[in-house]
Design an enzyme around this catalytic site. Structure first.
Site, short mmCIF file in Angstrom:
data_model
loop_
_atom_site.label_atom_id
_atom_site.label_comp_id
_atom_site.label_asym_id
_atom_site.label_seq_id
_atom_site.Cartn_x
_atom_site.Cartn_y
_atom_site.Cartn_z
N ASN A 1 -9.85 -0.90 -0.53
CA ASN A 1 -8.51 -0.09 -0.55
C ASN A 1 -8.10 -1.58 -1.27
O ASN A 1 -7.92 -2.86 -1.88
CB ASN A 1 -8.01 -1.11 0.97
N CYS B 1 0.75 -0.86 -0.80
CA CYS B 1 -0.10 0.07 0.04
C CYS B 1 0.34 1.29 -0.38
O CYS B 1 0.62 2.51 -0.68
CB CYS B 1 -0.75 0.16 1.09
N HIS C 1 -3.30 6.36 1.98
CA HIS C 1 -4.05 6.10 2.13
C HIS C 1 -5.08 5.34 2.29
O HIS C 1 -5.94 5.33 3.49
CB HIS C 1 -2.73 4.82 2.61
C1 COA Z 1 -10.29 -5.20 9.90
C2 COA Z 1 -11.33 -4.56 11.06
C3 COA Z 1 -11.97 -4.01 10.25
C4 COA Z 1 -11.48 -5.51 12.69
O1 COA Z 1 -12.39 -4.31 12.91
P1 COA Z 1 -12.00 -4.24 14.59
O2 COA Z 1 -12.52 -3.24 15.07
O3 COA Z 1 -10.25 -4.65 14.35
O4 COA Z 1 -12.77 -5.92 14.96
P2 COA Z 1 -11.84 -6.90 15.77
O5 COA Z 1 -10.86 -7.95 14.69
O6 COA Z 1 -11.41 -6.53 17.30
O7 COA Z 1 -13.39 -8.05 16.07
C5 COA Z 1 -14.28 -6.44 17.49
C6 COA Z 1 -15.78 -7.73 16.99
O8 COA Z 1 -16.17 -7.85 15.68
C7 COA Z 1 -16.65 -8.41 15.26
N1 COA Z 1 -16.19 -9.42 13.76
C8 COA Z 1 -14.58 -9.32 12.94
N2 COA Z 1 -14.77 -9.42 11.26
C9 COA Z 1 -15.81 -8.68 11.29
C10 COA Z 1 -17.34 -8.67 10.27
N3 COA Z 1 -16.30 -8.48 8.77
N4 COA Z 1 -18.33 -8.80 10.30
C11 COA Z 1 -18.82 -8.33 11.14
N5 COA Z 1 -18.45 -8.69 12.07
C12 COA Z 1 -16.55 -8.88 12.74
C13 COA Z 1 -15.25 -10.14 16.38
O9 COA Z 1 -15.88 -10.86 15.64
C14 COA Z 1 -15.50 -8.79 17.50
O10 COA Z 1 -16.54 -9.45 17.83
P3 COA Z 1 -16.51 -9.48 19.25
O11 COA Z 1 -16.75 -8.47 19.92
O12 COA Z 1 -18.10 -9.98 19.49
O13 COA Z 1 -15.62 -10.64 19.62
C15 COA Z 1 -10.25 -2.91 11.74
O14 COA Z 1 -9.29 -3.95 13.41
C16 COA Z 1 -9.59 -2.91 10.36
O15 COA Z 1 -10.11 -1.78 10.00
N6 COA Z 1 -7.94 -2.60 10.52
C17 COA Z 1 -6.48 -2.23 10.22
C18 COA Z 1 -6.91 -3.14 8.38
C19 COA Z 1 -5.94 -1.97 7.62
O16 COA Z 1 -6.16 -1.07 7.37
N7 COA Z 1 -5.61 -3.20 6.26
C20 COA Z 1 -4.70 -2.16 5.76
C21 COA Z 1 -3.39 -2.10 6.15
S1 COA Z 1 -3.03 -2.15 4.39
#
Ligand code: COA
Length: 338
Positions: free
Chosen positions: A294, A128, A263
């Site tokens: 993304n 990215c 980004h």
């Molecule tokens: C991927 C992302 C959106 C996940 O969000 P998050 O808030 O970190 O999610 P978590 O993994 O902590 O999970 C939180 C809750 O959502 C749930 N969850 C995870 N993925 C899910 C999905 N796709 N749909 C619904 N629920 C989801 C989990 O089970 C968890 O539930 P719980 O609280 O009941 O246990 C986030 O981590 C993110 O944006 N990270 C950066 C990603 C990024 O920018 N990548 C590119 C970089 S180049």
């Protein structure tokens, strides 16, 4: 016996140092629009959750006639047009991508051939952050006189490397291409690049298995996995200071900016960075992620191209751009908007 050099370093002829700017930009978004509703069942998710946690409403997935090379060509055509040059005037073609499906050769020579150019052509792999690395390289090549015009393309067909059953990535990654022409200029148009990497976090975003393991252990097609929370924290806490350093290096303050083009990883990351940088409330900030997802190396040029096309940012103004992602790698610079 001592040997003495025949020539003196001072006699080496080198081109005069010049300035560089982005002279043209273009983008290509694949035809097929994929709304959240199409993905949610396989990952037990919902449209609301995806919108709230990532800001993504829909994304584009490439189909037939939209290969990495096709999309690169479609993005390059308007970029060359804006730059007012033809492909045979390019001295180098740099393609930033992590989804070109050949180990070798690179995508860039095939793109150059498609465009009708015999320029130096090579790929870079900085995920990215790839486009901003490309702008850094192209700017330095032009400034040093190695080239007069360099094409930098950020392109991804991430749908080929994304598992639609992976809850952490299926709704994030998408396809598209953005292209910029970097040209010799009378005035400075690309500020110093602030860049770096943290290889200790190498596994945070990575192909799930190496090609050798895939082959020898007969594993299925690999995809790109991500430790979402690790990346989120790194981006929110680590990338605002990098963006600030790029501003400082360019001698520009936030209130002199006409655009912030980070980004497009996640809208919550974008908002958190804007807050930490204390950007003026009325500064246009790229939020292309809502409709494009993304697109990794393509995200910064696609976002800037949309803002220019919609008349949201002034040509000739200053934009702070930053790419960050797998590696973990990052690069940021202030550029004059083409
Ligand atoms: C991927 C992302 C959106 C996940 O969000 P998050 O808030 O970190 O999610 P978590 O993994 O902590 O999970 C939180 C809750 O959502 C749930 N969850 C995870 N993925 C899910 C999905 N796709 N749909 C619904 N629920 C989801 C989990 O089970 C968890 O539930 P719980 O609280 O009941 O246990 C986030 O981590 C993110 O944006 N990270 C950066 C990603 C990024 O920018 N990548 C590119 C970089 S180049």
């Amino acid at each position: 016996m001592t040997v003495t050099p025949k020539g003196l370093a001072g006699e080496l002829r080198t081109p005069p140092v010049a300035h560089a700017r982005i002279s043209g930009i273009g983008g290509y978004r694949p035809r097929r629009v994929v709304p959240n509703a199409e993905l949610v069942d396989r990952i037990d998710s919902s449209d609301e959750w995806i919108r709230e946690r990532s800001g993504i409403i829909e994304r584009r997935f490439a189909g037939e006639g939209e290969s990495v090379i096709d999309m690169s060509e479609f993005a390059t055509t308007p970029a060359l047009e804006m730059a007012g040059i033809t492909a045979d005037q390019l001295d180098a073609v740099i393609v930033a991508t992590v989804s070109w499906p050949y180990q070798t050769p690179a995508a860039a020579p095939m793109l150059a051939e498609r465009l009708g150019s015999k320029a130096a052509a090579f790929d870079i792999s900085a995920a990215c952050a790839g486009y901003c690395h490309g702008i850094a390289l192209a700017g330095d090549m032009v400034r040093a006189g190695t080239a007069q015009h360099v094409l930098v393309v950020g392109v991804e067909r991430l749908s080929d490397f994304t598992s639609l059953d992976d809850r952490g990535t299926a709704f994030i990654f998408a396809d598209g291409a953005g292209a910029a022409v970097v040209s010799r200029s009378e005035t400075p148009g690309i500020g110093p690049t602030v860049w770096g990497s943290d290889g200790a976090q190498w596994p945070a975003i990575s192909q799930t298995e190496s090609w050798i393991d895939v082959h020898e252990k007969n594993l299925g097609w690999p995809h790109i996995g991500m430790a979402g929370q690790t990346v989120f924290r790194w981006a929110v806490w680590g990338m605002a200071p990098v963006a600030q350093q790029a501003l400082d290096a360019a001698g520009v303050t936030a209130d002199q900016l006409d655009a912030f083009v980070p980004h497009q990883a996640n809208v919550r990351i974008i908002d958190a960075m804007a807050k930490k940088l204390d950007l003026p409330a009325d500064l246009p900030i790229a939020r292309d992620i809502a409709y494009t997802g993304n697109t990794s190396a393509a995200s910064v040029p696609l976002a800037m191209e949309r803002m220019i096309r919609h008349g949201e940012i002034p040509r000739g103004g200053l934009a702070l751009q930053i790419g960050f992602g797998a590696g973990l790698s990052f690069a940021a610079q202030v550029v004059v908007i083409p």
